[in-house]
Write an enzyme that holds these catalytic residues in place. Structure first.
Site, PDB file in Angstrom:
ATOM      1  N   HIS A  77      16.960  -1.867  25.957  1.00  0.00           N
ATOM      2  CA  HIS A  77      17.663  -3.091  26.387  1.00  0.00           C
ATOM      3  C   HIS A  77      17.273  -3.508  27.815  1.00  0.00           C
ATOM      4  O   HIS A  77      17.606  -4.609  28.238  1.00  0.00           O
ATOM      5  CB  HIS A  77      19.181  -2.893  26.356  1.00  0.00           C
ATOM      6  CG  HIS A  77      19.739  -2.695  24.983  1.00  0.00           C
ATOM      7  ND1 HIS A  77      19.525  -3.603  23.964  1.00  0.00           N
ATOM      8  CD2 HIS A  77      20.508  -1.705  24.447  1.00  0.00           C
ATOM      9  CE1 HIS A  77      20.139  -3.155  22.856  1.00  0.00           C
ATOM     10  NE2 HIS A  77      20.734  -2.010  23.130  1.00  0.00           N
TER      11      HIS A  77
ATOM     12  N   ASP B  44      16.387   1.466  16.278  1.00  0.00           N
ATOM     13  CA  ASP B  44      17.749   1.540  16.798  1.00  0.00           C
ATOM     14  C   ASP B  44      18.537   0.393  16.162  1.00  0.00           C
ATOM     15  O   ASP B  44      17.971  -0.659  15.868  1.00  0.00           O
ATOM     16  CB  ASP B  44      17.717   1.376  18.323  1.00  0.00           C
ATOM     17  CG  ASP B  44      19.085   1.573  18.964  1.00  0.00           C
ATOM     18  OD1 ASP B  44      19.336   2.670  19.468  1.00  0.00           O
ATOM     19  OD2 ASP B  44      19.907   0.627  18.946  1.00  0.00           O
TER      20      ASP B  44
ATOM     21  N   HIS C  30      20.523  -1.608  17.358  1.00  0.00           N
ATOM     22  CA  HIS C  30      20.604  -2.790  18.217  1.00  0.00           C
ATOM     23  C   HIS C  30      19.196  -3.315  18.511  1.00  0.00           C
ATOM     24  O   HIS C  30      18.263  -2.526  18.649  1.00  0.00           O
ATOM     25  CB  HIS C  30      21.300  -2.436  19.532  1.00  0.00           C
ATOM     26  CG  HIS C  30      22.662  -1.838  19.327  1.00  0.00           C
ATOM     27  ND1 HIS C  30      22.882  -0.477  19.429  1.00  0.00           N
ATOM     28  CD2 HIS C  30      23.833  -2.407  19.003  1.00  0.00           C
ATOM     29  CE1 HIS C  30      24.169  -0.241  19.179  1.00  0.00           C
ATOM     30  NE2 HIS C  30      24.769  -1.391  18.913  1.00  0.00           N
TER      31      HIS C  30
ATOM     32  N   ASP D 225      21.767   5.196  15.605  1.00  0.00           N
ATOM     33  CA  ASP D 225      23.093   4.558  15.533  1.00  0.00           C
ATOM     34  C   ASP D 225      23.298   3.643  14.326  1.00  0.00           C
ATOM     35  O   ASP D 225      24.364   3.064  14.172  1.00  0.00           O
ATOM     36  CB  ASP D 225      23.426   3.828  16.840  1.00  0.00           C
ATOM     37  CG  ASP D 225      22.251   3.073  17.437  1.00  0.00           C
ATOM     38  OD1 ASP D 225      21.191   3.005  16.793  1.00  0.00           O
ATOM     39  OD2 ASP D 225      22.386   2.548  18.560  1.00  0.00           O
TER      40      ASP D 225
END
Ligand SMILES: [Zn+2]
Lengths: 316, 237
Positions: free
Chosen positions: A127, A164, A166, A253
């Site tokens: 991120h 991931d 996200h 995740d």
């Protein structure tokens, strides 16, 4: 059996995130224990962290941003850029060690001492933007590794696969105008999950047009949908791009038992994904795959997920 | 919330003698669909849309099979012959809400904005309104959306806001949706964080119902299809 590296260093646990933060130091010992209990530890080549040379971090991040981050940690601040990003005195050091450890692993793979590797680092990176910390990330580990491969090792085409749950906004933005780094991400649809980017129509800009690909997955989906999308989106794209090295942003995740997302991926589903990546590596990248930990917060599931992950690399 | 804040001020205009063919090029070059037509005093006399132009084209014009005569006729055609005269226009003190309702009701794609003397000051299009709502929804900022179903009673929103504020989480936006179940509202909270798992648990422990994301909607048609749509009576200035 492959020569598989395992970057693990207790100093990565010095980055403290306070109470109730999912990105907690305990994640790493969980991963270590899972690999150990599966009897895989002795088959891995253990690598310790080292500090990164600042010049590589500066190939991705703004110099003033790096100074701001260092100052925030050393002056005792508890957060940086957003309450999501908890920091302590040692966070900066841990972040430097994460990058440095990964770059060392990259060198060993390029020199042939390792075939592939799993880097169990904290803090995560995907991120992190050029001049902004986001979503528990400070330095974009994978992006820096890609630039290092190109500038130190003369690699022309780097493929990044990010599973991931996200979207890796930072990695996408860093390379979205670049046709030499292909960024592929599969993640929960941005209308339902952080950070709100990674829509199907984000495919890169200017000369990078066509070198970014996103597969957003709707809430509640699991193995079947991941399989369908990766076969449709990732495999043809990488068969065409033919990356010389593959970097993987590994997030655990999307697991059904991980409460950071609405995804329902099973443990077997994660293995299926990694198998496909290993096949791509065999076909295009001489098996050179370096995976780097991003998210994954279920302490119950991390041990088995990490063990399966390295086992697939060992048997690549 | 005045339209003057969101409208396009540098408006491309034509006068009523401009050939239609020229107007068409202007639209294509600037990727716009509406051209206000003004006189020498910048007073609005009409508006021409890409649709007006398309329906004015001889049907075989694009195929290059129309006669020379047809072609010449078309090239000589001035905008004033196809424009909408004295179109619906609004004043800069109209609000975004006025513009939304008016655009929905009148089925136009853009509204010229004029002063008391009907001099053109700007134009507000569906596109400008969308931009404003992308901003309101907080789509541009990193965060996570949750949807909470609450009973329609005073104090529900306060409980939600207090619970989340106590977790030191900032709000990107809060939307309360209508047309949900009877006596219930859907509260959409956009939280500027990745760290939502414990916020969800907390809301759950306070007895709130978090709606499955696959069941979310911001709007749906009223279930009673026969109910006549409310008629709007907004008089243009
Ligand atoms: Zn994640």
């Amino acid at each position: 059996m492959k020569k598989t590296g395992f970057l693990y260093d207790e100093r990565y646990q010095l980055h403290l995130t306070g109470d109730y933060h999912p990105e907690m130091p305990d994640r790493l010992p969980c991963i270590y224990r899972g690999i150990q209990e599966a009897g895989l530890l002795s088959r891995l080549i253990h690598i310790k962290a080292r500090r990164a040379d600042m010049k590589w971090i500066e190939m991705v991040h703004d110099g003033r941003y790096i100074m701001r981050f260092e100052a925030a940690c050393l002056s005792g601040k508890s957060m940086f850029d957003s309450p999501d990003n908890q920091v302590c005195y040692d966070t900066y050091e841990a972040a430097l060690l994460a990058v440095g450890g990964i770059l060392d692993v990259v060198s060993r793979v390029m020199e042939g001492d390792l075939d592939n590797a799993f880097c169990a680092v904290r803090p995560p990176g995907h991120h992190a933007e050029v001049n902004k910390a986001m979503g528990f990330c400070y330095f974009n580990n994978v992006a820096i590794a890609a630039r290092y491969l190109q500038n130190q090792w003369g690699i022309e085409r780097v493929g990044i696969i990010d599973f991931d749950v996200h979207h890796g906004n930072g990695t996408q933005h860093i390379f979205e105008q670049d046709s030499t780094v292909f960024y592929y991400s599969i993640h929960e649809h941005p209308s339902f999950a952080y950070p709100g980017t990674g829509r199907e129509f984000e495919i890169g800009n200017n000369s990078g047009h066509g070198f970014t690909k996103n597969s957003p997955v709707l809430p509640g989906q699991g193995d079947d949908e991941y399989k369908r999308l990766m076969q449709k989106d990732l495999i043809p794209a990488f068969d065409e791009f033919k990356p010389e090295v593959i970097l993987v942003s590994v997030g655990f995740d999307a697991h059904a038992d991980d409460d950071m997302s609405d995804m329902k991926l099973s443990t077997a589903g994660f293995s299926w994904i990694m198998q496909r990546i290993v096949e791509l590596g065999r076909q295009h990248s001489k098996g050179r795959i370096i995976s780097v930990l991003e998210g994954g917060y279920s302490l119950e599931r991390l041990p088995e997920l990490a063990a399966n992950h390295v086992e697939i690399l060992l048997n690549a | 919330m005045f339209v003057s804040r969101s409208m396009t001020r540098k408006v491309i205009t034509v006068d009523s003698e401009t050939p239609v063919i020229e107007a068409q090029e202007l639209m294509a070059d600037n990727s716009i669909r509406h051209l206000p037509v003004v006189d020498q005093n910048q007073q609005l006399v009409g508006i021409v849309t890409d649709r007006d132009i398309r329906s004015a084209l001889p049907y075989n014009y694009l195929k290059d099979t129309c006669s020379e005569e047809q072609r010449e006729q078309f090239c000589a055609l001035p905008v004033k012959d196809i424009m909408t005269k004295d179109p619906l226009a609004i004043s800069p003190t109209y609000t975004i809400q006025d513009a939304l309702l008016l655009i929905q009701n009148s089925k136009v794609g853009a509204l010229p904005v004029v002063d008391d003397n009907r001099r053109l000051e700007g134009i507000i299009s569906v596109r400008d309104l969308l931009r404003a709502f992308i901003n309101v929804l907080g789509i541009g900022e990193p965060g996570t959306l949750l949807c909470i179903i609450v009973k329609e009673e005073v104090g529900q929103l306060k409980k939600i806001v207090d619970a989340i504020t106590a977790e030191n989480v900032s709000f990107g936006s809060v939307l309360v949706a209508r047309y949900w179940e009877e006596d219930k509202r859907a509260v959409f909270i956009y939280l500027l964080t990745q760290n939502v798992a414990h916020v969800k648990k907390k809301l759950d422990s306070l007895g709130f119902t978090l709606l499955d994301p696959m069941e979310w909607y911001l709007d749906q048609l009223p279930t009673n299809e026969s109910s006549p749509e409310k008629k709007l009576t907004i008089d243009p200035p």
